[in-house]
Every structure is written in C-alpha cells, then in structure tokens.
Scaffold this motif. Structure first.
Motif, PDB file in Angstrom:
ATOM      1  N   ASP A  13     -51.241  17.862   1.900  1.00 45.13           N
ATOM      2  CA  ASP A  13     -52.128  16.493   1.054  1.00 45.13           C
ATOM      3  C   ASP A  13     -51.042  16.476  -0.087  1.00 45.13           C
ATOM      4  O   ASP A  13     -50.267  17.133  -0.437  1.00 45.13           O
ATOM      5  CB  ASP A  13     -53.352  17.417   0.603  1.00 45.13           C
ATOM      6  CG  ASP A  13     -54.439  17.785   1.721  1.00 45.13           C
ATOM      7  OD1 ASP A  13     -54.686  16.857   2.340  1.00 45.13           O
ATOM      8  OD2 ASP A  13     -54.788  18.899   1.628  1.00 45.13           O
ATOM      9  N   GLU A  61     -45.042   8.908   5.818  1.00 43.82           N
ATOM     10  CA  GLU A  61     -45.454  10.146   5.850  1.00 43.82           C
ATOM     11  C   GLU A  61     -45.611  10.983   7.141  1.00 43.82           C
ATOM     12  O   GLU A  61     -45.363  12.055   6.864  1.00 43.82           O
ATOM     13  CB  GLU A  61     -47.020   9.842   5.722  1.00 43.82           C
ATOM     14  CG  GLU A  61     -47.682   9.047   6.888  1.00 43.82           C
ATOM     15  CD  GLU A  61     -49.006   8.542   6.400  1.00 43.82           C
ATOM     16  OE1 GLU A  61     -50.092   8.786   7.360  1.00 43.82           O
ATOM     17  OE2 GLU A  61     -49.226   7.520   5.697  1.00 43.82           O
ATOM     18  N   ALA A  65     -47.070  16.983  -3.666  1.00 46.54           N
ATOM     19  CA  ALA A  65     -47.872  17.223  -2.436  1.00 46.54           C
ATOM     20  C   ALA A  65     -47.891  18.720  -2.596  1.00 46.54           C
ATOM     21  O   ALA A  65     -47.263  19.485  -3.063  1.00 46.54           O
ATOM     22  CB  ALA A  65     -46.830  16.745  -1.345  1.00 46.54           C
ATOM     23  N   TYR A 117     -52.337   7.724   0.581  1.00 46.06           N
ATOM     24  CA  TYR A 117     -51.443   7.016  -0.469  1.00 46.06           C
ATOM     25  C   TYR A 117     -50.454   6.133   0.035  1.00 46.06           C
ATOM     26  O   TYR A 117     -49.783   6.167   1.202  1.00 46.06           O
ATOM     27  CB  TYR A 117     -50.715   8.261  -1.081  1.00 46.06           C
ATOM     28  CG  TYR A 117     -49.622   7.886  -2.071  1.00 46.06           C
ATOM     29  CD1 TYR A 117     -49.997   7.296  -3.343  1.00 46.06           C
ATOM     30  CD2 TYR A 117     -48.352   8.015  -1.675  1.00 46.06           C
ATOM     31  CE1 TYR A 117     -48.961   7.251  -4.064  1.00 46.06           C
ATOM     32  CE2 TYR A 117     -47.307   7.771  -2.411  1.00 46.06           C
ATOM     33  CZ  TYR A 117     -47.347   7.253  -3.621  1.00 46.06           C
ATOM     34  OH  TYR A 117     -46.470   6.952  -4.573  1.00 46.06           O
ATOM     35  N   SER A 129     -53.103  22.723   6.254  1.00 39.70           N
ATOM     36  CA  SER A 129     -53.255  21.213   6.009  1.00 39.70           C
ATOM     37  C   SER A 129     -51.888  20.765   4.891  1.00 39.70           C
ATOM     38  O   SER A 129     -51.323  21.644   4.455  1.00 39.70           O
ATOM     39  CB  SER A 129     -54.315  21.031   5.032  1.00 39.70           C
ATOM     40  OG  SER A 129     -54.335  21.444   3.834  1.00 39.70           O
ATOM     41  N   HIS A 152     -54.549  12.703  -4.154  1.00 35.27           N
ATOM     42  CA  HIS A 152     -54.697  11.440  -3.361  1.00 35.27           C
ATOM     43  C   HIS A 152     -55.740  11.795  -2.161  1.00 35.27           C
ATOM     44  O   HIS A 152     -55.687  13.321  -1.953  1.00 35.27           O
ATOM     45  CB  HIS A 152     -53.566  10.941  -2.838  1.00 35.27           C
ATOM     46  CG  HIS A 152     -52.625  10.393  -3.721  1.00 35.27           C
ATOM     47  ND1 HIS A 152     -52.994   8.980  -4.417  1.00 35.27           N
ATOM     48  CD2 HIS A 152     -51.786  10.572  -4.776  1.00 35.27           C
ATOM     49  CE1 HIS A 152     -52.183   8.674  -5.354  1.00 35.27           C
ATOM     50  NE2 HIS A 152     -51.370   9.744  -5.497  1.00 35.27           N
ATOM     51  N   GLU A 153     -56.559  11.238  -1.347  1.00 38.03           N
ATOM     52  CA  GLU A 153     -56.980  11.715  -0.130  1.00 38.03           C
ATOM     53  C   GLU A 153     -56.047  11.789   0.811  1.00 38.03           C
ATOM     54  O   GLU A 153     -55.469  10.749   1.179  1.00 38.03           O
ATOM     55  CB  GLU A 153     -58.177  10.652   0.078  1.00 38.03           C
ATOM     56  CG  GLU A 153     -59.470  10.844  -0.755  1.00 38.03           C
ATOM     57  CD  GLU A 153     -60.224  11.828  -0.988  1.00 38.03           C
ATOM     58  OE1 GLU A 153     -60.266  12.313   0.454  1.00 38.03           O
ATOM     59  OE2 GLU A 153     -60.652  12.446  -1.567  1.00 38.03           O
ATOM     60  N   THR A 154     -55.770  12.893   1.287  1.00 34.90           N
ATOM     61  CA  THR A 154     -54.751  13.230   2.452  1.00 34.90           C
ATOM     62  C   THR A 154     -53.664  12.263   2.268  1.00 34.90           C
ATOM     63  O   THR A 154     -52.841  11.987   1.182  1.00 34.90           O
ATOM     64  CB  THR A 154     -55.448  13.012   3.847  1.00 34.90           C
ATOM     65  OG1 THR A 154     -55.957  11.913   4.060  1.00 34.90           O
ATOM     66  CG2 THR A 154     -56.403  14.183   3.887  1.00 34.90           C
ATOM     67  N   TYR A 155     -53.115  11.557   3.389  1.00 32.61           N
ATOM     68  CA  TYR A 155     -52.260  10.570   3.245  1.00 32.61           C
ATOM     69  C   TYR A 155     -52.373   9.069   3.198  1.00 32.61           C
ATOM     70  O   TYR A 155     -51.892   8.058   3.681  1.00 32.61           O
ATOM     71  CB  TYR A 155     -51.236  10.706   4.478  1.00 32.61           C
ATOM     72  CG  TYR A 155     -50.065  12.096   4.062  1.00 32.61           C
ATOM     73  CD1 TYR A 155     -48.838  11.507   3.776  1.00 32.61           C
ATOM     74  CD2 TYR A 155     -50.517  13.406   4.125  1.00 32.61           C
ATOM     75  CE1 TYR A 155     -48.057  12.624   3.338  1.00 32.61           C
ATOM     76  CE2 TYR A 155     -49.690  14.329   3.860  1.00 32.61           C
ATOM     77  CZ  TYR A 155     -48.282  14.049   3.287  1.00 32.61           C
ATOM     78  OH  TYR A 155     -47.402  15.032   3.209  1.00 32.61           O
ATOM     79  N   GLN A 164     -44.543  15.043   7.066  1.00 27.31           N
ATOM     80  CA  GLN A 164     -45.372  15.815   7.700  1.00 27.31           C
ATOM     81  C   GLN A 164     -44.603  16.776   8.654  1.00 27.31           C
ATOM     82  O   GLN A 164     -44.609  18.207   9.005  1.00 27.31           O
ATOM     83  CB  GLN A 164     -46.451  15.101   8.458  1.00 27.31           C
ATOM     84  CG  GLN A 164     -47.424  14.681   7.594  1.00 27.31           C
ATOM     85  CD  GLN A 164     -48.755  13.918   8.078  1.00 27.31           C
ATOM     86  OE1 GLN A 164     -48.497  13.123   9.201  1.00 27.31           O
ATOM     87  NE2 GLN A 164     -49.879  13.888   7.684  1.00 27.31           N
ATOM     88  N   SER A 204     -46.524  23.818  -2.982  1.00 31.59           N
ATOM     89  CA  SER A 204     -46.407  22.657  -3.364  1.00 31.59           C
ATOM     90  C   SER A 204     -44.743  22.213  -3.473  1.00 31.59           C
ATOM     91  O   SER A 204     -43.867  22.925  -3.542  1.00 31.59           O
ATOM     92  CB  SER A 204     -46.940  22.659  -4.903  1.00 31.59           C
ATOM     93  OG  SER A 204     -46.425  23.197  -5.757  1.00 31.59           O
TER      94      SER A 204
END
Length: 112
Positions: free
Chosen positions: A5, A73, A26, A14, A3, A9-12, A77, A42
């Motif tokens: 993240d 985002e 992140a 943001y 994953s 924040h809740e996943t992406y 990713q 991180s």
C-alpha cells in the motif's frame, strides 16, 4: 506477502502530478506463509529526478528506496513480490532481517 500500500492513499489509487518527478511512501505487509500476522516493511518509491532535486547535495545514501524512471505501480508491485519471493531463511526472524536490507522493517534495531 500480504499487501502493498501507498501510505496515506487507498491502495494504488494514487497518481502523481508529474510521473517523472515524485516520491511517495509505501509499505508492504509481509509475514510467514500460512499465518495471519504480518510485519510492516516500509520504503519510498521515487524517481531519480525527484531524489536529485530533494535529497542529493553532494553525496547521499538511498537505503529503503525503490527508484523508478516514471510512475509504474505494476513494476513496483512486481519488484516487491519478486524480492520477497527470493528471500529464504530458516526462521521468520532470519527472513525478516534479510528483507530489512531492502525495506525498513518495523522491528529493525529492536533489542529484547
């Protein structure tokens, strides 16, 4: 890759106030294929504009930082996934050590 993240924040979900002037922490959960476990790697995602205003005095290192010209985002990713996919090694430790050149590995500098 398990994953990716944004921390706190809740996943992406943001979205920065200014897409060209921000920095966000992140982390990626990365582990061997076929295994449930993963290590935490991180990094920060920030724009050069933010970095210049907040971290650059006269000279600065930028280890574990992903620079983007504006918030994207999917680009972040894709960069992380592609980087992980291109790292090879004979053992998980070798792979994780190579990944730590790009991301801050939770076991970096760990001595047993």
């Amino acid at each position: 890759m398990k994953s990716i993240d944004l921390i706190e924040h809740e996943t992406y979900a943001y979205w920065p106030d200014d897409v060209e002037d921000f920095c966000v922490a992140a982390e990626a959960m990365i582990g061997p294929d076929g295994e449930d476990g993963a290590d935490i790697f991180s990094f920060e995602v920030c724009t050069p504009k933010w970095f210049y205003k907040n971290r650059l005095n006269s000279a600065a290192f930028a280890r574990h930082v992903v620079f983007v010209s504006a918030y994207d985002e999917k680009a972040v990713q894709n960069l992380v996934v592609d980087t992980v996919a291109n790292i090879t090694g004979g053992t998980w430790s070798e792979i994780a050590e190579k990944l730590s050149r790009y991301f801050r590995w939770e076991y970096e500098d760990y001595r047993s």
